[in-house]
Design a protein around this motif. Structure first.
Motif, PDB file in Angstrom:
ATOM      1  N   THR A 176      -9.609   2.530  -0.532  1.00 10.71           N
ATOM      2  CA  THR A 176     -10.305   1.396   0.105  1.00 10.71           C
ATOM      3  C   THR A 176      -9.306   0.515   0.838  1.00 10.71           C
ATOM      4  OG1 THR A 176     -10.806   1.059  -2.219  1.00 10.71           O
ATOM      5  CG2 THR A 176     -12.462   0.330  -0.651  1.00 10.71           C
ATOM      6  N   TRP A 177      -8.216   0.204   0.163  1.00  7.93           N
ATOM      7  CA  TRP A 177      -7.218  -0.673   0.795  1.00  7.93           C
ATOM      8  C   TRP A 177      -6.678  -0.039   2.058  1.00  7.93           C
ATOM      9  CZ3 TRP A 177      -4.281  -1.446  -4.428  1.00  7.93           C
ATOM     10  CH2 TRP A 177      -5.007  -2.341  -5.216  1.00  7.93           C
ATOM     11  N   GLN A 178      -6.476   1.263   1.960  1.00  4.49           N
ATOM     12  CA  GLN A 178      -5.912   1.940   3.113  1.00  4.49           C
ATOM     13  C   GLN A 178      -6.879   1.873   4.284  1.00  4.49           C
ATOM     14  OE1 GLN A 178      -5.470   6.150   3.011  1.00  4.49           O
ATOM     15  NE2 GLN A 178      -3.414   6.055   3.841  1.00  4.49           N
ATOM     16  N   HIS A 179      -8.134   1.956   3.956  1.00  5.04           N
ATOM     17  CA  HIS A 179      -9.146   1.880   4.992  1.00  5.04           C
ATOM     18  C   HIS A 179      -9.094   0.526   5.707  1.00  5.04           C
ATOM     19  CE1 HIS A 179     -12.672   3.249   7.016  1.00  5.04           C
ATOM     20  NE2 HIS A 179     -13.298   2.120   6.736  1.00  5.04           N
TER      21      HIS A 179
ATOM     22  N   LEU B  36       1.379  -4.285 -12.543  1.00  2.00           N
ATOM     23  CA  LEU B  36       1.176  -4.486 -13.979  1.00  2.00           C
ATOM     24  C   LEU B  36      -0.222  -5.013 -14.248  1.00  2.00           C
ATOM     25  CD1 LEU B  36       2.642  -4.445 -16.698  1.00  2.00           C
ATOM     26  CD2 LEU B  36       3.356  -6.773 -16.275  1.00  2.00           C
ATOM     27  N   ILE B  37      -0.713  -5.888 -13.353  1.00  2.00           N
ATOM     28  CA  ILE B  37      -2.013  -6.518 -13.593  1.00  2.00           C
ATOM     29  C   ILE B  37      -3.150  -5.620 -13.124  1.00  2.00           C
ATOM     30  CG2 ILE B  37      -3.458  -8.485 -12.992  1.00  2.00           C
ATOM     31  CD1 ILE B  37      -0.686 -10.001 -12.640  1.00  2.00           C
ATOM     32  N   ILE B  38      -2.992  -5.072 -11.916  1.00  2.00           N
ATOM     33  CA  ILE B  38      -4.123  -4.353 -11.319  1.00  2.00           C
ATOM     34  C   ILE B  38      -4.202  -2.906 -11.787  1.00  2.00           C
ATOM     35  CG2 ILE B  38      -5.244  -3.756  -9.148  1.00  2.00           C
ATOM     36  CD1 ILE B  38      -3.680  -6.033  -7.859  1.00  2.00           C
ATOM     37  N   HIS B  39      -3.066  -2.264 -12.000  1.00  3.67           N
ATOM     38  CA  HIS B  39      -3.011  -0.828 -12.257  1.00  3.67           C
ATOM     39  C   HIS B  39      -3.805  -0.047 -11.221  1.00  3.67           C
ATOM     40  CE1 HIS B  39      -0.818  -1.157 -15.934  1.00  3.67           C
ATOM     41  NE2 HIS B  39      -1.710  -1.963 -16.463  1.00  3.67           N
ATOM     42  N   PRO B  40      -3.311   0.012  -9.997  1.00  7.06           N
ATOM     43  CA  PRO B  40      -4.107   0.583  -8.913  1.00  7.06           C
ATOM     44  C   PRO B  40      -4.422   2.065  -9.140  1.00  7.06           C
ATOM     45  CG  PRO B  40      -2.111  -0.485  -8.101  1.00  7.06           C
ATOM     46  CD  PRO B  40      -1.971  -0.384  -9.559  1.00  7.06           C
ATOM     47  N   THR B  41      -5.593   2.466  -8.666  1.00 10.06           N
ATOM     48  CA  THR B  41      -6.006   3.862  -8.774  1.00 10.06           C
ATOM     49  C   THR B  41      -6.131   4.453  -7.378  1.00 10.06           C
ATOM     50  OG1 THR B  41      -8.313   3.282  -8.650  1.00 10.06           O
ATOM     51  CG2 THR B  41      -7.326   3.365 -10.845  1.00 10.06           C
ATOM     52  N   TRP B  42      -6.362   5.747  -7.336  1.00 12.11           N
ATOM     53  CA  TRP B  42      -6.509   6.407  -6.033  1.00 12.11           C
ATOM     54  C   TRP B  42      -7.667   5.817  -5.241  1.00 12.11           C
ATOM     55  CZ3 TRP B  42      -3.256   9.177  -3.385  1.00 12.11           C
ATOM     56  CH2 TRP B  42      -2.275   9.922  -4.031  1.00 12.11           C
ATOM     57  N   GLU B  43      -8.768   5.516  -5.934  1.00 14.66           N
ATOM     58  CA  GLU B  43      -9.945   4.998  -5.216  1.00 14.66           C
ATOM     59  C   GLU B  43      -9.620   3.656  -4.569  1.00 14.66           C
ATOM     60  OE1 GLU B  43     -10.523   6.561  -8.247  1.00 14.66           O
ATOM     61  OE2 GLU B  43     -11.261   8.268  -7.098  1.00 14.66           O
ATOM     62  N   GLU B  44      -9.001   2.786  -5.384  1.00  9.30           N
ATOM     63  CA  GLU B  44      -8.644   1.470  -4.845  1.00  9.30           C
ATOM     64  C   GLU B  44      -7.715   1.619  -3.663  1.00  9.30           C
ATOM     65  OE1 GLU B  44      -8.877  -1.332  -8.815  1.00  9.30           O
ATOM     66  OE2 GLU B  44      -7.179  -0.043  -8.466  1.00  9.30           O
ATOM     67  N   PHE B  45      -6.763   2.529  -3.854  1.00 11.63           N
ATOM     68  CA  PHE B  45      -5.805   2.749  -2.779  1.00 11.63           C
ATOM     69  C   PHE B  45      -6.527   3.147  -1.501  1.00 11.63           C
ATOM     70  CE2 PHE B  45      -3.740   6.228  -0.479  1.00 11.63           C
ATOM     71  CZ  PHE B  45      -2.803   5.485   0.197  1.00 11.63           C
TER      72      PHE B  45
ATOM     73  N   ILE C 239       0.827  -1.204   0.000  1.00 18.31           N
ATOM     74  CA  ILE C 239       0.000   0.000   0.000  1.00 18.31           C
ATOM     75  C   ILE C 239       0.865   1.259   0.000  1.00 18.31           C
ATOM     76  CG2 ILE C 239      -1.407   1.337   1.588  1.00 18.31           C
ATOM     77  CD1 ILE C 239      -3.163  -0.895   1.868  1.00 18.31           C
ATOM     78  N   ILE C 240       1.933   1.230   0.780  1.00 21.94           N
ATOM     79  CA  ILE C 240       2.789   2.425   0.833  1.00 21.94           C
ATOM     80  C   ILE C 240       3.461   2.641  -0.518  1.00 21.94           C
ATOM     81  CG2 ILE C 240       4.724   3.496   1.999  1.00 21.94           C
ATOM     82  CD1 ILE C 240       4.004   1.434   4.308  1.00 21.94           C
ATOM     83  N   LEU C 241       3.898   1.541  -1.112  1.00 25.06           N
ATOM     84  CA  LEU C 241       4.513   1.649  -2.434  1.00 25.06           C
ATOM     85  C   LEU C 241       3.525   2.215  -3.447  1.00 25.06           C
ATOM     86  CD1 LEU C 241       6.559  -1.648  -2.639  1.00 25.06           C
ATOM     87  CD2 LEU C 241       7.475   0.634  -2.864  1.00 25.06           C
ATOM     88  N   ILE C 242       2.301   1.701  -3.393  1.00 29.71           N
ATOM     89  CA  ILE C 242       1.274   2.172  -4.313  1.00 29.71           C
ATOM     90  C   ILE C 242       1.033   3.664  -4.110  1.00 29.71           C
ATOM     91  CG2 ILE C 242      -1.212   2.055  -4.791  1.00 29.71           C
ATOM     92  CD1 ILE C 242       0.307  -0.206  -5.976  1.00 29.71           C
ATOM     93  N   ASN C 243       0.969   4.047  -2.845  1.00 30.56           N
ATOM     94  CA  ASN C 243       0.712   5.443  -2.533  1.00 30.56           C
ATOM     95  C   ASN C 243       1.813   6.326  -3.115  1.00 30.56           C
ATOM     96  OD1 ASN C 243      -0.406   7.680  -1.457  1.00 30.56           O
ATOM     97  ND2 ASN C 243       0.097   7.222   0.668  1.00 30.56           N
ATOM     98  N   ALA C 244       3.055   5.952  -2.853  1.00 32.89           N
ATOM     99  CA  ALA C 244       4.174   6.745  -3.380  1.00 32.89           C
ATOM    100  C   ALA C 244       4.127   6.767  -4.898  1.00 32.89           C
ATOM    101  CB  ALA C 244       5.488   6.159  -2.881  1.00 32.89           C
ATOM    102  N   MET C 245       3.812   5.617  -5.464  1.00 31.11           N
ATOM    103  CA  MET C 245       3.758   5.526  -6.919  1.00 31.11           C
ATOM    104  C   MET C 245       2.673   6.459  -7.472  1.00 31.11           C
ATOM    105  SD  MET C 245       1.979   4.024  -9.586  1.00 31.11           S
ATOM    106  CE  MET C 245       1.059   2.621  -9.012  1.00 31.11           C
ATOM    107  N   LEU C 246       1.527   6.473  -6.803  1.00 26.44           N
ATOM    108  CA  LEU C 246       0.437   7.320  -7.289  1.00 26.44           C
ATOM    109  C   LEU C 246       0.795   8.798  -7.199  1.00 26.44           C
ATOM    110  CD1 LEU C 246      -2.650   5.426  -5.844  1.00 26.44           C
ATOM    111  CD2 LEU C 246      -2.046   5.703  -8.232  1.00 26.44           C
TER     112      LEU C 246
END
Lengths: 367, 366, 526
Positions: free
Chosen positions: B330-333, B319-328, B102-109
């Motif tokens: 929810t996950w963060q929650h 590569l598969i999921i391509h996470p977005t802010w919204e997904e992030f 999640i942290i990686l995704i956040n930084a990436m976003l």
């Protein structure tokens, strides 16, 4: 080993092919000045002035006017015309025409500047007394390119407190905060381009009132921030001087403004302005001497009178550029809570006492 | 017996590890979240969150003190037996790995949103994984050094916020206590999330050289974090009007955006990159703990081989999921809720359980 | 610790470059007996017959025109003898005056003392010893009927005089550098530290040509563990012969894939002596004027001997300047590329206009422009290094005119890029250590690439990678990034700022000395 090299190479090609976001600096058509206005039909006009970086170009500036429904929408029209990719990341000046200012909620057009992180929010918001095109198409021969000229003009004038330098970010604060109304620079073109004090807007962003350069300076004094220099010229009357045209100019090196608020059926503000001034000029006939006590008294009274007049003007026009509402919120919260949605009306009804206390700090090198 | 002598960390490294783990990218949005709950009184939420996290971390250290040379995985096996212990380790691993992700995704976003909108997300993820790989592979001692160094390198960041104070208005903060207590307490909740990270002290504790200072260390780490959050939150509240602040996703960035120096502008751009440093001190310890758990599960002494595997999974996942802010979000929650369990409830439970367990064992021995 | 198989599927060649290889993996390989066997094969006893011995000598040194065999009769007797030496390695003057003359004129009993007047006489019974001694410049005296050979110390080969060090010039330090003779270098160290605790350990390295390697350290200060490690590594070197200290360093460094030097190589005896006093080890390799100092830290590469002889405030300023130069070299070109191709928002307006104006003439993308200029500068530097001094000046003039003016006027590169590249080049020369300077100059190329691909983010990532690499790097098992991480306050006194000498009471902790405090370093109270 061969597999590893292959992996490495494919990775490299992946990375190399990844110059996805490059934009070279010379390919940018930076909109240094943006303007918004309405035409006769009430359609939105967007103006842009951007520098041209090429030695072959005769003029170093390209200026365009396009019709668009919004700012971001206008970007496409600009891209059809200018050399590079138009961008709002370096916008220094935001000009708003008088016609647009008379419209309600015109600030909704500014949205891309707050939303897109690439765009800057430190551009100066300027109201144009007249049409934007008169200013943006102007090419003064004795000045550098217009955007640089305007930027310098505004910044140096702000150092003398002739205007208040309101940036886009501050402007949003002024619009959104319930306790204040916007206060922006006013620019006009007579024969030449000149700053003309400030424009005060209502909560809806509508044009309400223009105040002169002198009044702007007074408003800055009331604001109480001592940035840069003040230079005021006030008439002084003296028993010794029979000639009526006697003036004194002074700067204010020490300024303290205290604002207090109480609620007694209505909001009561006490604004105490305590200042020490340094005399810069005295226009009095030779042989006449005004003693310092007299001078202090004179200036004190004159300032108090002018400030009161200004405050009344603001109250009458239902604007609160000073943010007196912030004081009301901080110190009389329960009453503020009731009045916050029609704050300017409450302000118009409130009592504002101004007291000036002026002292001489220095007389200069002359007796 | 000292199992972890080779990887010892110093007292200061312990403090900075925990502090680094606590401060991640979350602080950019923190003032807004606080203001949504309690207006400009939201900063008190930080203090409330701090009190709670200090209490929880003391519990945690006290539990760890009973088994000074065991990490949480060893303790769990010791207390619950082999299979439940393994299961708990597995859950811990999931938690840590998921947090890393999640942290990686956040930084990436953030990086994608601000700098590289057209660059593929997995490529950015790959970039992140290079330093991560280098550091995590070498064990906790190197991670400790990294956190320590990053702390010294980023110590100037709070000062930047103080620069802005002269343009703001302290009036925004007044009157104090304008909202009800319930709302103020509610603002403590998001603050609690921001203090997450100290639960990793369970993993760090056995590596600590001077164990007698552990409690002091963890309190200092929490306090430093609190001070940082306080400076950031107050700077935002003072500079941005209270009616305005809830309109921005990351008020901290809006705040930084207006700073202009003679030689460079747009400080937010710089800070967002500095954020990578700050966020890396969050994801690296979490990742290490995750990998540590997984190697414990496999009964492997070292964790080196697991590092590239998980990093590869992260890249593949992007590569598969391509996470977005919204997904992030929810996950963060989910994560925040899991964090409450792992950081606040579980240590307290474990403390009581181990107390009972030891008592029972002693009686049995008698 | 890590073997290849364990690294798993995802280990990528790219990572391998930065991989920190644990030394211990090849520590365990047995020191092979190969060397010993080869020696014992030749190690045959000396015959008592002179003619057999001469024959053996001819066989051993076939095709050696510099081998001189002087046959003569001992004084007042018919006993035949032969003096053997290698021409050029021995001092002819000494041979004729101190050896031959006395042997031929004074009668003596070979069982007792020789009448020669040379400093050192050794007795050998085996060929192996004789052979090695001959290579070292000794002359061997074979006497008919004796099974022993006298080895006379008549060393004397062409030697360079002690000169000012070429690479590390200093303003206030001593003006003598190490030379190519190991024993001479050891003597120079002794001159600086006349103390019997200065221990010099001799190790012979090389399979084909043996060379002597000396480890010098203070026995009561330096750490035994580190010494053990250093000695082990040197003993395990298997190679033909060591020509240069740099070769030795490559064989014993902790991480051969790192771009950073892990040992200090110096040609200054004063620098080496000061490092020994701090508790470090000095490795002197015979025939090489460079001396290796271990363990090193990153910070020690921005220090110079001059720092200690200048006043501490000035020295601190220069230290900070060097650090700044280090950063400039590493980051400036990359930052410039990133800013003009990605994040132009951060440039203030005036600068923005002038950069864009000068860039508008250039036909290449920023990355190409940067690489072009950087490579040109590197070429000029390399050309200047290899060329003799008078021609080197030509390179400077040509480069200055071509790069500085013509290229800009032709519109190939922009003005500002020239400024950036020049500033970077100057900054890179400020770093006192040549090896570190090269490392940093090399690293800036991948930095520029990443900056051109990912902007400031790319720079940040490479910064983190370098950071991660440096903190995991070790020099002889001691942390390379100390005093920064692990943070050691007392060591900080001699890093960014050089504290006054009397404030530095403790020896650097990162060296793990046995004796923690320096002896003295106090100032008269007044």
């Amino acid at each position: 080993m061969r597999r590893k090299i292959f992996l490495c190479l494919s990775l490299m090609s992946l990375v190399i092919s990844g110059c996805f976001d490059q934009t070279a600096i010379e390919d940018i058509s930076a909109a240094l000045v943006l303007g918004m206005d309405l035409d006769d039909q009430g359609d939105l006009l967007v103006y842009m002035s951007s520098p041209v970086f090429n030695k072959e170009a005769e003029t170093k500036e390209e200026v365009y006017q396009v019709k668009a429904v919004s700012l971001r929408n206008s970007r496409n029209s600009f891209d059809e015309r200018v050399m590079g990719l138009s961008s709002g990341s370096k916008t220094q000046i935001f000009l708003i025409g008088k016609r647009l200012l008379k419209m309600k909620n015109w600030d909704k057009y500014l949205d891309p500047f707050y939303r897109d992180p690439k765009n800057t929010v430190t551009s100066r918001v300027v109201a144009v007394d007249g049409a934007v095109k008169d200013i943006i198409f102007d090419k003064p021969v004795d000045k550098p390119r217009l955007p640089l000229y305007l930027t310098k003009l505004i910044d140096t004038a702000a150092q003398r407190n002739l205007i208040r330098r309101t940036t886009l970010q501050e402007f949003r604060g002024q619009m959104v905060d319930k306790g204040r109304t916007p206060w922006i620079i006013e620019l006009a073109k007579g024969k030449r381009i000149e700053l003309k004090g400030s424009t005060l807007l209502t909560k809806q962003g509508q044009y309400q009132l223009s105040i002169t350069q002198y009044e702007t300076e007074l408003l800055r004094i009331l604001e109480g921030k001592r940035e840069g220099d003040y230079s005021l010229t006030l008439p002084v009357s003296s028993k010794a001087a029979h000639d009526k045209k006697t003036y004194a100019s002074f700067s204010i090196p020490v300024l303290k403004v205290k604002k207090r608020v109480r609620y007694k059926g209505r909001f009561v503000f006490d604004i105490n302005v305590k200042l020490k001034f340094g005399l810069g000029e005295q226009v009095i006939p030779l042989g006449v001497e005004i003693n310092s006590k007299e001078l202090e008294k004179n200036i004190q009274n004159q300032l108090e009178k002018d400030l009161n007049q200004l405050i009344h003007k603001l109250q009458k026009n239902k604007v609160d550029p000073l943010g007196l509402g912030l004081y009301a919120r901080a110190y009389t919260y329960p009453e503020w809570k009731k009045n916050q949605d029609h704050w300017v009306d409450s302000l118009a009804a409130s009592k504002i006492n101004i007291h000036v206390d002026a002292k001489i700090k220095s007389m200069g090198t002359m007796r | 017996m000292k199992k972890y002598t080779f990887n010892e960390i110093t007292y200061y490294q312990f403090v900075f590890l925990i502090m680094g783990t606590q401060i991640g990218a979350g602080f950019l949005a923190l003032p807004r979240v606080l203001a949504e709950r309690a207006g400009t009184d939201g900063w008190m939420g930080v203090v409330i969150g701090w009190l709670l996290s200090v209490a929880a971390s003391i519990f945690l250290v006290k539990t760890a003190e009973k088994y000074p040379n065991k990490t949480v995985t060893d303790i769990l096996t010791h207390l619950f037996g082999r299979v439940p212990g393994k299961l708990a380790t597995f859950i811990y691993m999931l938690y840590n790995i998921w947090f890393t992700w999640i942290i990686l995704i956040n930084a990436m976003l953030y990086i994608k949103g601000w700098f590289l909108p057209n660059t593929p997300d997995y490529l950015i993820m790959f970039l992140f994984s290079i330093p991560t790989f280098l550091i995590v592979r070498n064990g906790l001692r190197i991670i400790g050094r990294y956190s320590e160094l990053v702390f010294y390198l980023t110590i100037w960041v709070p000062v930047l916020f103080l620069v802005l104070l002269k343009d703001g208005s302290f009036l925004h903060l007044f009157p104090l206590f304008k909202v009800e207590w319930s709302k103020m307490a509610a603002s403590g909740l998001p603050a609690i999330y921001s203090f997450l990270g100290f639960e990793l002290a369970f993993f760090f504790y056995p590596f600590l050289q001077k164990k007698e200072h552990a409690v002091r260390g963890i309190v200092i780490a929490n306090t430093l974090t609190m001070l940082f959050y306080l400076v950031v939150t107050l700077a935002c509240f003072i500079f941005i009007s209270p009616d305005e602040i809830t309109g921005y996703n990351q008020p901290v960035l809006n705040l930084l955006k207006v700073i202009e120096f003679r030689f460079f502008e747009r400080v937010d751009m710089i800070i967002l990159n500095i954020l990578l440093l700050i966020a890396s001190t969050t994801w690296i310890p979490y990742f290490y703990c995750g990998v540590y758990c997984s190697s414990q599960l496999m009964n492997k002494a070292d964790h080196h081989s697991h590092v590239p595997i998980f990093l590869g999974l992260f890249i593949a996942g992007t590569l598969i999921i391509h996470p977005t802010w919204e997904e992030f979000e929810t996950w963060q929650h989910w994560m925040a809720n899991a964090g409450i369990v792992f950081a606040y409830l579980f240590p307290a439970f474990l403390w009581m359980y181990s107390w009972g367990y030891e008592k029972y064992k002693r009686r049995k021995a008698l | 610790m890590v073997t290849n198989g364990e690294r798993g599927e995802f280990s990528i060649f790219f990572f391998r470059f930065l991989k920190y290889k644990r030394y211990s993996s090849y520590q365990k390989t047995q020191p092979s007996d190969h060397q010993v066997q080869q020696d014992s094969r030749k190690d045959r006893p000396i015959s008592s017959q002179l003619s057999v011995n001469i024959e053996e000598l001819h066989r051993l040194f076939h095709q050696a025109p510099d081998l001189v065999i002087r046959n003569f009769n001992l004084a007042n007797s018919k006993v035949k003898a032969a003096l053997v030496y290698l021409d050029g390695l021995s001092d002819k003057n000494s041979i004729s005056n101190n050896v031959l003359r006395s042997l031929m004129q004074i009668s003596f009993d070979p069982e007792k003392e020789l009448p020669t007047t040379v400093g050192d006489v050794k007795v050998a019974h085996t060929w192996n010893f004789v052979e090695n001694s001959l290579f070292e410049g000794a002359s061997a005296l074979f006497i008919d009927g004796e099974t022993k050979v006298f080895l006379l110390d008549t060393k004397g080969w062409a030697e360079r005089a002690i000169e000012d060090p070429q690479l590390e010039t200093s303003l206030k330090g001593a003006h003598q550098g190490f030379v190519e003779t190991g024993s001479q270098n050891v003597a120079m160290l002794r001159r600086y530290i006349p103390n019997r605790e200065l221990v010099i350990k001799e190790i012979t390295v090389g399979v084909r040509g043996k060379s002597k390697v000396y480890i010098a350290y203070l026995a009561d200060v330096a750490s035994q563990e580190v010494l053990q490690e250093l000695e082990d590594r040197i003993r395990q070197i298997q190679m033909d012969t060591i020509i240069n200290t740099g070769e030795l360093a490559e064989f014993i460094e902790d991480n051969p894939f790192s771009p950073f030097p892990q040992f200090i190589l110096t040609e200054r005896p004063d620098a080496a002596a000061s490092q020994i006093l701090q508790g470090r080890f000095t490795v002197i390799v015979d025939r090489s004027p460079a001396v290796l100092i271990a363990p090193a830290t990153l910070m020690s590469f921005i220090q110079s001997v001059d720092d200690y002889s200048t006043r501490w405030i000035a020295a601190s300023f220069i230290r900070l300047l060097r650090l700044f130069a280090f950063m400039i070299t590493l980051f400036l070109p990359a930052t410039y590329v990133a800013v003009i191709s990605f994040n132009y928002e951060v440039i203030p307006l005036q600068l923005f206009l002038s950069i864009a104006e000068s860039r508008s003439m250039v036909p290449f993308p920023p990355i190409l422009e940067a690489l072009l200029m950087e490579v040109t500068i590197e070429m000029m530097r390399e050309a200047g290094v290899r060329l003799p001094a008078p021609m080197g000046q030509t390179v400077g003039i040509v480069g200055g005119i071509v790069v500085g003016q013509a290229a800009v006027q032709a519109g190939v590169v922009s003005n500002i890029m020239v400024i950036i590249v020049a500033a970077t080049a100057i900054a890179s020369f400020i770093i006192p250590s040549y090896d570190m300077g090269t490392a940093v100059r090399l690293l800036r190329f991948p930095m520029i690439m990443l900056a051109a691909l990912f902007g400031i983010t790319g720079i940040m990532i490479s910064f983190m990678t370098i950071l991660g690499h440096i903190i995991s790097l070790e020099s002889l098992g001691t942390p390379y990034s100390s005093p920064l991480a692990p943070f050691r306050f007392s060591d900080m006194k001699d890093s960014f700022i050089r504290f006054p000498l009397w404030k530095m009471v403790i020896r650097p902790k990162s060296v793990r000395t046995i004796q923690a405090n320096r002896q003295g370093n106090s100032r008269k109270q007044r």
